[in-house]
Write a protein that holds these residues in place. Sequence first.
Motif, PDB file in Angstrom:
ATOM      1  N   SER A  24       0.798  -1.371  -0.050  1.00  0.00           N
ATOM      2  CA  SER A  24       0.114  -0.059   0.072  1.00  0.00           C
ATOM      3  C   SER A  24       0.907   1.298   0.102  1.00  0.00           C
ATOM      4  CB  SER A  24      -0.971  -0.066   1.279  1.00  0.00           C
ATOM      5  OG  SER A  24      -1.588  -1.023   1.331  1.00  0.00           O
ATOM      6  N   PHE A  25       2.188   1.006   0.282  1.00  0.00           N
ATOM      7  CA  PHE A  25       3.148   2.387   0.507  1.00  0.00           C
ATOM      8  C   PHE A  25       2.912   3.190  -1.003  1.00  0.00           C
ATOM      9  CE2 PHE A  25       7.049   4.227   0.125  1.00  0.00           C
ATOM     10  CZ  PHE A  25       6.968   5.099   0.976  1.00  0.00           C
ATOM     11  N   ASP A  26       2.874   4.237  -1.186  1.00  0.00           N
ATOM     12  CA  ASP A  26       2.808   5.032  -2.207  1.00  0.00           C
ATOM     13  C   ASP A  26       3.406   6.485  -2.011  1.00  0.00           C
ATOM     14  OD1 ASP A  26       0.656   6.235  -0.904  1.00  0.00           O
ATOM     15  OD2 ASP A  26      -0.759   5.879  -2.644  1.00  0.00           O
ATOM     16  N   ASN A  29       9.771   5.785  -3.669  1.00  0.00           N
ATOM     17  CA  ASN A  29      10.497   4.365  -3.826  1.00  0.00           C
ATOM     18  C   ASN A  29      10.148   3.751  -2.471  1.00  0.00           C
ATOM     19  OD1 ASN A  29      11.274   5.758  -6.047  1.00  0.00           O
ATOM     20  ND2 ASN A  29      13.134   6.445  -5.421  1.00  0.00           N
ATOM     21  N   ARG A  47       2.256  -4.407  -5.383  1.00  0.00           N
ATOM     22  CA  ARG A  47       2.699  -2.989  -5.359  1.00  0.00           C
ATOM     23  C   ARG A  47       2.496  -2.193  -6.544  1.00  0.00           C
ATOM     24  NH1 ARG A  47       6.824   0.911  -4.859  1.00  0.00           N
ATOM     25  NH2 ARG A  47       6.102   2.963  -3.862  1.00  0.00           N
ATOM     26  N   ARG A  50      -0.881  -2.139  -8.089  1.00  0.00           N
ATOM     27  CA  ARG A  50      -1.860  -1.437  -7.478  1.00  0.00           C
ATOM     28  C   ARG A  50      -1.554  -0.166  -8.062  1.00  0.00           C
ATOM     29  NH1 ARG A  50      -1.744   2.049  -3.932  1.00  0.00           N
ATOM     30  NH2 ARG A  50       0.577   1.921  -3.202  1.00  0.00           N
ATOM     31  N   LEU A  51      -0.458   0.411  -8.108  1.00  0.00           N
ATOM     32  CA  LEU A  51      -0.034   1.828  -8.476  1.00  0.00           C
ATOM     33  C   LEU A  51      -0.561   1.701 -10.098  1.00  0.00           C
ATOM     34  CD1 LEU A  51       3.462   1.981  -7.066  1.00  0.00           C
ATOM     35  CD2 LEU A  51       1.503   3.348  -6.512  1.00  0.00           C
ATOM     36  N   GLU A  54      -4.663   1.933  -9.668  1.00  0.00           N
ATOM     37  CA  GLU A  54      -5.229   3.271  -9.114  1.00  0.00           C
ATOM     38  C   GLU A  54      -4.463   4.396 -10.054  1.00  0.00           C
ATOM     39  OE1 GLU A  54      -4.095   3.085  -4.954  1.00  0.00           O
ATOM     40  OE2 GLU A  54      -5.748   1.371  -4.638  1.00  0.00           O
ATOM     41  N   LYS A  56      -1.703   5.760 -10.055  1.00  0.00           N
ATOM     42  CA  LYS A  56      -0.621   6.510  -9.357  1.00  0.00           C
ATOM     43  C   LYS A  56       0.597   6.671 -10.101  1.00  0.00           C
ATOM     44  CE  LYS A  56      -3.296   6.049  -5.188  1.00  0.00           C
ATOM     45  NZ  LYS A  56      -3.250   5.816  -3.944  1.00  0.00           N
ATOM     46  N   CYS A  57       0.851   6.143 -10.896  1.00  0.00           N
ATOM     47  CA  CYS A  57       2.577   6.044 -11.354  1.00  0.00           C
ATOM     48  C   CYS A  57       2.562   6.529 -12.712  1.00  0.00           C
ATOM     49  CB  CYS A  57       2.833   4.510 -11.420  1.00  0.00           C
ATOM     50  SG  CYS A  57       2.142   3.626 -12.413  1.00  0.00           S
ATOM     51  N   ILE A  61       7.047   2.475 -14.043  1.00  0.00           N
ATOM     52  CA  ILE A  61       7.410   1.605 -12.701  1.00  0.00           C
ATOM     53  C   ILE A  61       8.963   0.653 -13.175  1.00  0.00           C
ATOM     54  CG2 ILE A  61       6.690  -0.328 -11.151  1.00  0.00           C
ATOM     55  CD1 ILE A  61       3.988   0.571 -11.688  1.00  0.00           C
TER      56      ILE A  61
END
Length: 71
Positions: A24-26, A29, A47, A50-51, A54, A56-57, A61
Motif C-alpha cells: 500500500s506504500f505510495d 520509492n 505494489r 496496485r499503482l 489506481e 498513481k504512477c 515503474i
Amino acid sequence: MEYFDFLKNMKGVELDSQQRSAASFDMGNALVLSTAGSGKTTVTIVRAGRLLYEKKCGGKILTITFSKMAA
C-alpha cells in the motif's frame, strides 16, 4: 472495487497485514527486505499492479529483484 479485493476475488491472492502495508506504500520509492519465502516478490508485483490499477504512477515503474543465487 479496491485492488486488494480484486486480487482476492479474481486471482485468489491474499496478503497478510505486513505485506498489505508494504504493497500500500505510495509515498515514493520502496525497498522490500525480508527473509526467504516471506513473499517479497509477491509484495513487489502487487505494489506495482496496485499503482497501475489506481493510476498513481503515470505508467512508469521499475522493479528490480536480486538474490544471492544470481550473484
